[in-house]
Every structure is written in C-alpha cells, then in structure tokens.
Design a protein around this motif. Sequence first.
Motif, mmCIF file in Angstrom:
data_model
loop_
_atom_site.group_PDB
_atom_site.id
_atom_site.type_symbol
_atom_site.label_atom_id
_atom_site.label_comp_id
_atom_site.label_asym_id
_atom_site.label_seq_id
_atom_site.Cartn_x
_atom_site.Cartn_y
_atom_site.Cartn_z
ATOM 1 N N UNK A 1 18.518 -10.576 46.912
ATOM 2 C CA UNK A 1 19.397 -9.724 47.723
ATOM 3 C C UNK A 1 20.880 -10.001 47.467
ATOM 4 N N UNK A 2 21.172 -10.967 46.615
ATOM 5 C CA UNK A 2 22.565 -11.216 46.214
ATOM 6 C C UNK A 2 23.404 -11.921 47.268
ATOM 7 N N UNK A 3 22.765 -12.400 48.340
ATOM 8 C CA UNK A 3 23.560 -13.004 49.418
ATOM 9 C C UNK A 3 23.724 -14.527 49.267
ATOM 10 N N UNK A 4 23.209 -15.093 48.188
ATOM 11 C CA UNK A 4 23.335 -16.540 47.985
ATOM 12 C C UNK A 4 24.807 -16.900 47.802
ATOM 13 N N UNK A 5 25.230 -17.942 48.520
ATOM 14 C CA UNK A 5 26.663 -18.290 48.538
ATOM 15 C C UNK A 5 26.909 -19.598 47.786
ATOM 16 N N UNK A 6 27.928 -19.580 46.925
ATOM 17 C CA UNK A 6 28.353 -20.774 46.202
ATOM 18 C C UNK A 6 29.863 -20.926 46.341
ATOM 19 N N UNK A 7 30.334 -22.179 46.202
ATOM 20 C CA UNK A 7 31.775 -22.454 46.180
ATOM 21 C C UNK A 7 32.180 -22.483 44.708
ATOM 22 N N UNK A 8 32.997 -21.524 44.282
ATOM 23 C CA UNK A 8 33.337 -21.400 42.852
ATOM 24 C C UNK A 8 34.651 -22.116 42.560
ATOM 25 N N UNK A 9 34.546 -23.116 41.672
ATOM 26 C CA UNK A 9 35.696 -23.960 41.359
ATOM 27 C C UNK A 9 35.954 -23.922 39.855
ATOM 28 N N UNK A 10 37.222 -23.804 39.478
ATOM 29 C CA UNK A 10 37.547 -23.826 38.051
ATOM 30 C C UNK A 10 37.251 -25.209 37.477
ATOM 31 N N UNK A 11 36.718 -25.220 36.245
ATOM 32 C CA UNK A 11 36.322 -26.483 35.617
ATOM 33 C C UNK A 11 37.493 -27.471 35.533
ATOM 34 N N UNK A 12 38.708 -26.947 35.420
ATOM 35 C CA UNK A 12 39.866 -27.829 35.336
ATOM 36 C C UNK A 12 40.096 -28.590 36.648
ATOM 37 N N UNK A 13 39.801 -27.938 37.762
ATOM 38 C CA UNK A 13 39.921 -28.629 39.051
ATOM 39 C C UNK A 13 38.847 -29.721 39.169
ATOM 40 N N UNK A 14 37.641 -29.428 38.654
ATOM 41 C CA UNK A 14 36.582 -30.440 38.688
ATOM 42 C C UNK A 14 36.978 -31.665 37.863
ATOM 43 N N UNK B 1 20.057 -20.944 49.555
ATOM 44 C CA UNK B 1 20.874 -19.850 50.111
ATOM 45 C C UNK B 1 22.371 -20.131 49.991
ATOM 46 N N UNK B 2 22.749 -21.359 50.280
ATOM 47 C CA UNK B 2 24.183 -21.644 50.324
ATOM 48 C C UNK B 2 24.442 -23.122 50.044
ATOM 49 N N UNK B 3 25.482 -23.384 49.242
ATOM 50 C CA UNK B 3 26.000 -24.746 49.113
ATOM 51 C C UNK B 3 27.424 -24.749 49.635
ATOM 52 N N UNK B 4 27.798 -25.837 50.264
ATOM 53 C CA UNK B 4 29.178 -25.960 50.732
ATOM 54 C C UNK B 4 29.480 -27.440 50.927
ATOM 55 N N UNK B 5 30.510 -27.931 50.248
ATOM 56 C CA UNK B 5 30.860 -29.340 50.430
ATOM 57 C C UNK B 5 32.160 -29.496 51.211
ATOM 58 N N UNK B 6 32.174 -30.525 52.033
ATOM 59 C CA UNK B 6 33.399 -30.956 52.717
ATOM 60 C C UNK B 6 34.102 -31.916 51.755
ATOM 61 N N UNK B 7 35.272 -31.526 51.261
ATOM 62 C CA UNK B 7 35.969 -32.358 50.258
ATOM 63 C C UNK B 7 37.200 -33.048 50.856
ATOM 64 N N UNK B 8 37.177 -33.255 52.192
ATOM 65 C CA UNK B 8 38.281 -33.917 52.882
ATOM 66 C C UNK B 8 38.546 -35.318 52.325
ATOM 67 N N UNK C 1 29.410 -10.592 45.849
ATOM 68 C CA UNK C 1 30.877 -10.517 45.779
ATOM 69 C C UNK C 1 31.394 -11.075 44.443
ATOM 70 N N UNK C 2 30.757 -12.146 43.968
ATOM 71 C CA UNK C 2 31.153 -12.680 42.658
ATOM 72 C C UNK C 2 30.919 -11.621 41.573
ATOM 73 N N UNK C 3 29.774 -10.955 41.666
ATOM 74 C CA UNK C 3 29.455 -9.918 40.677
ATOM 75 C C UNK C 3 30.497 -8.803 40.716
ATOM 76 N N UNK C 4 30.906 -8.414 41.921
ATOM 77 C CA UNK C 4 31.923 -7.350 42.045
ATOM 78 C C UNK C 4 33.230 -7.785 41.368
ATOM 79 N N UNK C 5 33.578 -9.043 41.558
ATOM 80 C CA UNK C 5 34.801 -9.569 40.934
ATOM 81 C C UNK C 5 34.690 -9.530 39.403
ATOM 82 N N UNK C 6 33.517 -9.919 38.898
ATOM 83 C CA UNK C 6 33.318 -9.947 37.445
ATOM 84 C C UNK C 6 33.298 -8.530 36.864
ATOM 85 N N UNK C 7 32.649 -7.593 37.598
ATOM 86 C CA UNK C 7 32.636 -6.194 37.142
ATOM 87 C C UNK C 7 34.064 -5.680 37.035
#
Length: 344
Positions: free
Chosen positions: A210-223, A279-286, A252-258
């Motif tokens: 259903x495309x609702x899976x949520x990820x935190x997208x980070x640029x490799x340079x930030x990693x 379904x979802x990943x989310x990290x607290x990076x405090x 939403x990621x797909x819409x951005x890529x399109x």
Amino acid sequence: MSTRILVTGGAGFIGSHYVRGLLGPGGPGDVSVVVLDRLTYAGNTANLAAVADDPRLAFVRGDVCDADLVDSLTRDVDQVVHLAAESHVDRSLADGGAFVRTNVLGTQTLLDAALRHGTGPFVYVSTDEVYGSVSAGSSTEDSPLLPSSPYSASKAAGDLVALSYAASHGMDVRVTRCSNNYGPHQYPEKIVPLFVTNLLDGLRVPLYGDGTHVRDWLHVDDHTRGIELVRTRGVPGEVYNIGGGTELSNTDLTALLLDACGAGPEMVERVADRPGHDRRYSVDWTKIRDTLGYRPRYGLAAGIAETVEWYRINRDWWEPLRAASGPVRAEDAAPSTQPLTATL
Ligand code: NAD
C-alpha cells in the motif's frame, strides 16, 4: 604518525563514500586506509576511482570471514571501521545463509583479530532496522532489538556480538545505528537508485503493497560524517543512533522521485508487499547530536535532486550493473592486494 584504518566493505555504497571522505580535501589528512572488500555483486572498485592513485590507500580483495587474512590486516592497522555486509533485505529473504555468514561470522572474525592485536577503536556500522518496526515515537539506543528480516536479524547479531567484546574484553567497540541512506554510487537494487534508473530508462517503478511504509531518508554524506564523529570522538562501548533525515512514506518518496525525473504517476506499478515488511523505522538521534555535535546537512529535496543528476550523468556506472542478471558473486576469489587502477 598517521592513523592506519582498516575499512571493510570500502568498495560498497557507504564504505566508498566514507573512504573518499577520509582521503579527500575535507578529510583528516593524517590517515592511511586499507580497504578490505570481497567485491560481491555490490562491491565496485569504480566507487574508489577518485582516490585510486592516493598512496595512502591500499586495496585488498578478500573476505571478512577469512581469519588468516583478517588477522594479518588487523595486525598492521590502528583502527577498524566495519561496514562489509550483505545489505539487501529482499536478498536475505531468498538466502539468509550469506547474511549470517558475512554479517555475524565476519564480524566475530574481525573482532577476534582486533582483540588479539589491540586494534581499536572498532566501529561497527549497524542499522536502525535492528529495532524493528516502530509504530509511534522513535527508538533510542536503549530500545530493545526486535529485527524482522534475516538481514536485520544478522545485523543485530553482529551488533550484539560487537558490544559483547566491549563488555567481556574491555575492547574499544563503538556501534552506529543509522536510518535509510540515499546518494550517488548506491547499487540499483535499493528503492532510490532502482526507481531513478528505471525512470531514466522510461520504465515503470514497482511500489510494494500500500506504499505507506515509512523510512527516515538520510543522505549518505550525513551518515559518513556521523561515523567519522563516532570514530574520532565517540566513547568506547557506546551505541549512537544516526538520523535526522526526512521521514517519508514510500508513496511520498516515489512522488518525489517521479517529480525529480520528470515522470508522472502512471509510471508506478503496485506490486505484492515484501513478507515481514516493517511499517516504520524512526531513530531518536539526540545522543549523537548532544554529545558529539552531529547535525545532518542535506535537505531531502536538494539531496534527491543531486542524486538524480548523478545517475543521469553516470550511466556508465549503473548500466553494466543493471545488465548483469542476478548477483555476481566473487565466491572463490583468492585474497589479493592489487593496485586499484588495475581493476577500474
Ligand atoms: P553495500 O551492499 O553497498 O556494500 C557492502 C560492501 O561489502 C560491498 O562492497 C561488498 O562487496 C562488501 N562485502 C560483502 N560481503 C563481504 C565479505 N564477506 N567480505 C568482504 N567484503 C564484503 O552496502 P551499504 O549500503 O554500503 O551498507 C554498508 C553498511 O552500512 C552495511 O553494514 C549496512 O548494514 C549498513 N547500513 C546501511 C544503510 C543503508 O541505507 N544502505 C543504513 C544503515 C546501515
């Protein structure tokens, strides 16, 4: 005297970005690097072309499970940054064995050798997927590990084995757990490069479920800047989440890529969901923010635009990879040290 760093998986997506950063203009300068990489289907010496002629870089083709090789390499370096892994969830569903072998046995082989030779810090590059699916809130470093796929389970096992060497032997082990990365040089099987290269070739893109899976997208340079902060300023035995990208559903990621590729919604093809799909990943990076001063620098829209542009002008990098059907494994490659220029 310069610091000698063994970077495993240094010919892969994140590892090569890290090595280019270490040896590049903004890098620490006083380092030399030995890359150990088996060159599986995901490893590509072209990823190191920008630094191939740097005399501070040595490249060794070999396996992190090869105890003799790993012993000799860890003896001659000061520190280890361990990124080598089987890294694709879909492949782990088809063949978990390769994942347990490299991600668990390979990690323990490296740890044993580093322990013998007093090599450290030893940075184990883990993933936010070890926390499993998070329905609300964000995982802290103390959250339980509840991995769902053979990939994330093998990473969690390697993560815990690494931490056990800190607890049992007092080894200087540091662990990072980062969210989903995107950027140049990512093998075109992961969602961002797969979708971008499909769209650049006028092909539809397969969107899971259903495309609702949520990820935190980070640029490799930030990693990789986060990894470098942990290597240079982290505390032995500690775990650091790395995040701060943009949380987005796959739709939403797909819409951005399109949009970035100038394509319309008719280019999306819904396909059956991946089994066990978190379904979802989310990290607290405090923690890494407050203790090491980490801040992500890339905004998602600019990072994606730059990434799409890289794939647009670097067809010679990805077309051969897409043409090769299935994994091209270096099963029986004997360890060898070779000038990188010979394999580009
Ligand atoms: P990748 O698949 O692009 O690269 C992995 C590299 O490891 C390849 O160069 C491959 O040849 C090498 N390798 C595989 N098995 C090996 C073995 N037995 N011996 C030696 N080398 C071997 O992966 P990536 O996306 O660059 O990920 C690097 C690390 O970062 C992995 O440990 C992964 O779990 C972790 N990570 C990735 C992400 C992400 O979004 N890609 C996020 C968080 C953490």
